[in-house]
Motif scaffolding. Structure first.
Motif, PDB file in Angstrom:
ATOM      1  N   ARG A   3       1.037  -1.270   0.078  1.00 24.99           N
ATOM      2  CA  ARG A   3      -0.002   0.000  -0.106  1.00 24.99           C
ATOM      3  C   ARG A   3       0.911   1.251   0.051  1.00 24.99           C
ATOM      4  NH1 ARG A   3      -3.351   0.691   4.498  1.00 24.99           N
ATOM      5  NH2 ARG A   3      -2.134  -0.618   5.517  1.00 24.99           N
ATOM      6  N   THR A   4       1.879   1.196  -0.942  1.00 22.48           N
ATOM      7  CA  THR A   4       2.880   2.523  -0.833  1.00 22.48           C
ATOM      8  C   THR A   4       2.600   3.156  -2.284  1.00 22.48           C
ATOM      9  OG1 THR A   4       4.391   1.437   0.096  1.00 22.48           O
ATOM     10  CG2 THR A   4       5.024   2.968  -0.869  1.00 22.48           C
ATOM     11  N   SER A  34      -5.954   6.862   1.943  1.00 24.93           N
ATOM     12  CA  SER A  34      -5.824   5.520   2.068  1.00 24.93           C
ATOM     13  C   SER A  34      -4.295   5.423   2.174  1.00 24.93           C
ATOM     14  CB  SER A  34      -6.452   4.477   1.605  1.00 24.93           C
ATOM     15  OG  SER A  34      -6.170   3.324   2.118  1.00 24.93           O
ATOM     16  N   ALA A  35      -3.720   4.276   1.815  1.00 20.11           N
ATOM     17  CA  ALA A  35      -2.260   4.038   1.754  1.00 20.11           C
ATOM     18  C   ALA A  35      -1.538   3.944   3.120  1.00 20.11           C
ATOM     19  CB  ALA A  35      -1.740   4.928   0.871  1.00 20.11           C
TER      20      ALA A  35
END
Length: 210
Positions: A3-4, A34-35
């Motif tokens: 999640r980058t 998000s992330a």
């Protein structure tokens, strides 16, 4: 799975095809919902009706901004404001220029931010804010310049923390509002109103866990 998100070498402009020539039609230049980790490197974000960079994640994470310019945005150049103080966003800013925005940099509701070698100037309101309605926000500023902002250069509310060192605070409408802590060699000159005098950091002030 990581999640980058990485944004590099971009020019993000909020003026759109509709309306008059040069009219701002974009809302937020970069919005983070998000992330886990976000990198923004060598990016120009300008002319949005709200914020240049908005981080409003509902889960904790990291934001890294390097060699970036946020200018001429009606809201803040960069705003980190999670929905709840229980959300911990760690922010590392290196060589950011925030100029000509409604506000320069706003940190709200619990993020922890380190600002280094950066400039916050010619904003219509405050330069850098550490505020909160939930959680405690902590902002450290080092080797930077906060100048010619029409409002307050460095603003804190409540129990939130703003510390600065080796920094120029000059030619602002008001130098300081709320409690701030200072160390190192700073230059505080030419502000129309000094405001709340900063406290030299020492003793128990340095021992907080924020």
């Amino acid at each position: 799975p990581l999640r980058t998100v990485r944004l590099r070498n971009l020019n993000i402009n909020g003026t759109g095809a509709s309306g008059s020539v040069g009219q701002q039609t974009g809302i937020n230049g970069i919005r983070i919902d998000s992330a886990a980790i976000v990198y923004i490197e060598d990016v120009l974000v300008s002319d949005f009706t709200q914020n240049g960079i908005l981080d409003q994640r509902t889960a904790g994470g990291r934001l890294n901004v390097t060699n970036t310019i946020v200018r001429n945005n009606d809201g803040a150049g960069i705003k980190v404001s999670p929905s709840s103080g229980s959300t911990k966003i760690n922010v590392a800013i290196e060589r950011l220029t925030a100029e000509g925005n409604g506000k320069g940099m706003v940190f709200n509701n619990g993020p922890r931010a380190m600002i280094n070698n950066s400039t916050c100037s010619n904003n219509l309101g405050s330069g850098i804010e550490s505020t909160s309605t939930a959680g405690t926000t902590a902002v450290n500023i080092n080797r930077s310049m906060v100048s010619t902002n029409a409002g307050v250069a460095l603003l804190t509310t409540g129990n939130n923390v703003l510390r600065f060192s080796d920094t120029d605070v000059a030619f602002n409408g008001t130098g300081f509002s709320g409690e701030t802590g200072t160390s190192g060699t700073n230059r505080i000159t030419g502000n129309a109103v000094i405001g709340t005098v900063p406290t030299h950091m020492g003793g128990s002030f340095d021992l907080g866990q924020i």
